[in-house]
Design a protein around this motif. Sequence first.
Motif, PDB file in Angstrom:
ATOM      1  N   VAL A 142       0.838  -1.201   0.000  1.00 59.55           N
ATOM      2  CA  VAL A 142       0.000   0.000   0.000  1.00 59.55           C
ATOM      3  C   VAL A 142       0.875   1.254   0.000  1.00 59.55           C
ATOM      4  O   VAL A 142       0.578   2.233  -0.692  1.00 59.55           O
ATOM      5  N   ALA A 143       1.962   1.213   0.780  1.00 60.33           N
ATOM      6  CA  ALA A 143       2.884   2.355   0.789  1.00 60.33           C
ATOM      7  C   ALA A 143       3.459   2.582  -0.606  1.00 60.33           C
ATOM      8  O   ALA A 143       3.581   3.727  -1.066  1.00 60.33           O
ATOM      9  N   LEU A 144       3.802   1.496  -1.298  1.00 62.86           N
ATOM     10  CA  LEU A 144       4.317   1.611  -2.665  1.00 62.86           C
ATOM     11  C   LEU A 144       3.224   2.115  -3.600  1.00 62.86           C
ATOM     12  O   LEU A 144       3.479   2.972  -4.460  1.00 62.86           O
ATOM     13  N   ALA A 145       1.994   1.623  -3.437  1.00 65.44           N
ATOM     14  CA  ALA A 145       0.890   2.080  -4.276  1.00 65.44           C
ATOM     15  C   ALA A 145       0.649   3.573  -4.105  1.00 65.44           C
ATOM     16  O   ALA A 145       0.328   4.279  -5.078  1.00 65.44           O
ATOM     17  N   SER A 146       0.803   4.081  -2.883  1.00 67.10           N
ATOM     18  CA  SER A 146       0.620   5.516  -2.627  1.00 67.10           C
ATOM     19  C   SER A 146       1.643   6.347  -3.403  1.00 67.10           C
ATOM     20  O   SER A 146       1.334   7.439  -3.891  1.00 67.10           O
ATOM     21  N   VAL A 147       2.853   5.813  -3.521  1.00 65.51           N
ATOM     22  CA  VAL A 147       3.882   6.501  -4.301  1.00 65.51           C
ATOM     23  C   VAL A 147       3.582   6.371  -5.794  1.00 65.51           C
ATOM     24  O   VAL A 147       3.690   7.334  -6.557  1.00 65.51           O
TER      25      VAL A 147
END
Length: 271
Positions: free
Chosen positions: A145-150
């Motif tokens: 999810v953190a990667l998706a936010s980026v």
Amino acid sequence: MIRLENVTYHYNKRVPALDSVSIDIDQGEFVGVIGKNGSGKTTILRHMNGLLLPGEGSVTVKGMDTKDPSSIFKIRQVAGMVFQDPGSQFIGMTVEEDIAFGPENLGLPPGEIRRRVENSLSAVGMTGYNDHTPRTLSGGQKQKVALASVLAMEPEVILFDEVTSMLDPDSRKEVLSLITQLHENGTTIIYVTHCLEELVHADRLIIMEKGRIKHDDNPRLLIGQGNVVNSGLGLPTVMELSRRLLEAGFFEPASFPLSREELRDLLCQLK
């Protein structure tokens, strides 16, 4: 793409965390950064999108100076960062709110925000998790999810700071596969890690020591020539075996195998 020129940075006045560091990173490169604790690898990463500003020297991202307050938002659009602890990035109450936060700040229309959220979730294999609470997810899911936010910001560069250190083996493998796919699709990757096996696809390897870049070259050459070991860093089992076979004359440094599969294939070719 990213340039550091004679960058020096102090957390305290006595010992510089970065000491006259200069580096150029080209578009599309996969650059791995390793070093002992306190070597400056996270500090150099945080200079690359303006989270830290140099005490001396300059950092530019696509020609934009990180010391220019008017450029900092655009710089962070270009260079997104994924942290070691994904929880430190969460802002929204749901996965969808968290991923949408960045695009909303860009002033994008609702339809475009929705497209970016869905595309980002699909890219990390988290389709259908829109309404989940981020903090209830597993470690691997949180990092995705953190990667998706980026990804929703559609950056040209992604900075990774020890992103697998808290993951189980399966989640680690999934995240590394995603990063490899991003690089293959043209994203510039700068990846800080303690684990050399995570850098088998890197174009360059930077070895940090006491706030300076000690080596910056092709990973196969640096490992094969012993620069990693000479810097006091250990080798994974496969690379240690490869190094011993290299010393015995089985192959040249330029063909140094970095993975189990590469070593197997190379040994099968030997007569």
